[in-house]
Design an enzyme around this catalytic site. Sequence first.
Site, PDB file in Angstrom:
ATOM      1  N   LYS A 116       0.813  -1.213   0.000  1.00  0.00           N
ATOM      2  CA  LYS A 116       0.000   0.000   0.000  1.00  0.00           C
ATOM      3  C   LYS A 116       0.854   1.274   0.000  1.00  0.00           C
ATOM      4  O   LYS A 116       0.389   2.334  -0.404  1.00  0.00           O
ATOM      5  CB  LYS A 116      -0.980  -0.023   1.164  1.00  0.00           C
TER       6      LYS A 116
HETATM    7  C1  LIG Z   1      -4.304  -4.574   0.727  1.00  0.00           C
HETATM    8  C2  LIG Z   1      -3.482  -5.807   0.579  1.00  0.00           C
HETATM    9  C3  LIG Z   1      -3.804  -6.825  -0.358  1.00  0.00           C
HETATM   10  C4  LIG Z   1      -5.046  -6.756  -1.232  1.00  0.00           C
HETATM   11  O1  LIG Z   1      -4.927  -5.811  -2.239  1.00  0.00           O
HETATM   12  P1  LIG Z   1      -6.254  -5.276  -3.005  1.00  0.00           P
HETATM   13  O2  LIG Z   1      -5.787  -4.187  -3.858  1.00  0.00           O
HETATM   14  O3  LIG Z   1      -7.183  -4.815  -1.899  1.00  0.00           O
HETATM   15  O4  LIG Z   1      -6.810  -6.435  -3.750  1.00  0.00           O
HETATM   16  C5  LIG Z   1      -2.969  -7.922  -0.473  1.00  0.00           C
HETATM   17  N1  LIG Z   1      -1.878  -8.054   0.325  1.00  0.00           N
HETATM   18  C6  LIG Z   1      -1.536  -7.117   1.225  1.00  0.00           C
HETATM   19  C7  LIG Z   1      -0.333  -7.340   2.082  1.00  0.00           C
HETATM   20  C8  LIG Z   1      -2.311  -5.965   1.384  1.00  0.00           C
HETATM   21  O5  LIG Z   1      -1.960  -5.043   2.306  1.00  0.00           O
END
Ligand SMILES: *Cc1c(COP(=O)(O)O)cnc(C)c1O
Length: 497
Positions: A116
């Site tokens: 993120k």
């Molecule tokens: C948010 C997140 C995901 C999922 O990603 P999306 O874009 O919501 O599908 C997968 N792995 C981690 C570690 C995340 O923080």
Amino acid sequence: MLYNSTLNKEKKITAAEAIAAGIAPDGGLFVPCKFPAVSEAELKNMLSMKYTERAELIFSKYLTDFSADEITECVEKAYTKEKFGAENPTPISCCAYNGNDLNILELWHGPTAAFKDMALQILPHFLTKSIKKTGLNNKVVILVATSGDTGKAALEGFKNVDGTGIIVFYPENGVSPMQKRQMCTQEGNNVCVCAIKGNFDDAQTGVKAIFTDERINNVLRAENKQLSSANSINLGRLLPQVVYYFSAYLDLVNKDKIYMGEKVNITVPTGNFGNILASYYAFRMGLPVNKFICASNSNDVLTEFINTGVYNKNRTFYTTYSPSMDILVSSNLERLLYHITNENSEMIKELMLKLKTCGKYEVDSDIKEKISEMFYGACCSDKETQETIGRLYSQSGYLCDTHTAVAINVYDKYVNETSDKTPCIIASTASPYKFCKAVLGAVGDNLPANEFEMADALNRLTGVNIPKPIAELKDKKARFKDTIEISGMPGYVTKNA
Ligand SMILES: *Cc1c(COP(=O)(O)O)cnc(C)c1O
């Protein structure tokens, strides 16, 4: 380049307006009116570029209301060597698993050791510039309710960004000890972190109520402040994710793993569908992709949807070893449906209404076919997740986190089912040290009492370095110790905004 809501094709707005607003007033999500193209000649040109230059080129196609200088400024503030440890923020590790080559795209070298950061490090800069472009000169106050990861990534993204402030609420007993420590030790002169006596839903409901509370909004407006959100449906979070799929492809060409123009498969561990949707955007712009492989944990609502055309959130919610994918409503799927139905906003309106009222919808056979042509979906249990971490480590010495393991397991299932050996990019979304307990449990046998000792044990066992932001946490002082009643949230916001 203009944008419209998934629920209304007629009303078009600029990128800055879409980013400043976050969600459309009709409740839809902002989408580009058309996909900008990247030609093969342009792709070839990008081969010799650095990550930041590739990012500037992609953004310049979407943010046509931003000047080149403004885009450069955003990119250079976000993806620094200091924050991501290297000039290339998204390196690829190549290894083998069960006889198949994996190109693991590591998206977690940023300040919070999860993917993120790729979007939340740049969103504050997009957002402050967008709000200025819409004619306002307000301080933006970001409100976040978090179950752990998003709060920390948003805090790191907004800390010390001029013209912004951020307030994060988390459930007193609803985040891991490591996550709590990450948030309570947060640095920055414009950040606030507060526990609430309630669960995540209480925090989320409280934050939503504050967004629409006229009294609070009036008080803030009088002080030239406005509330905003940093959640994953904001266009400003989606676009940065498109960049790294292009960049990964180019890096693989440069490493002679693929030839220019060759198709790749892309496997993504999926929750809210943002990350995998970004790879679809890259494809629509011209990236040569054969198949999108959508990996879920036991919360397998997307697996069922891709395989049957039925989206049904009326099911048991599981808490798993891959908590960032514990989701039953994948918001960004709405955008895929919009694009794949040739922008049929009337149909999207119907489907989303069904989801709201019945928790369920079904797409027609034509759309179902279009989806299964491009997407493969499968799921992976906690047991399989740990087996995958253990097996990958023993086969190749590569240590992956639980979310990445879900992706690798599902990719393995895909190859076994289809025998498709197209080169594959695996999106790796977190450092294994963010989920020490499940990872150590998969490769070792002794579990120490706390997460810092687990990290040390994992490090001794595997020799894999602990990311700096996690290692440093141990010696940091907690700055934020408040715990408040749910009813105290509005007062806390007006006091600290
Ligand atoms: C948010 C997140 C995901 C999922 O990603 P999306 O874009 O919501 O599908 C997968 N792995 C981690 C570690 C995340 O923080």
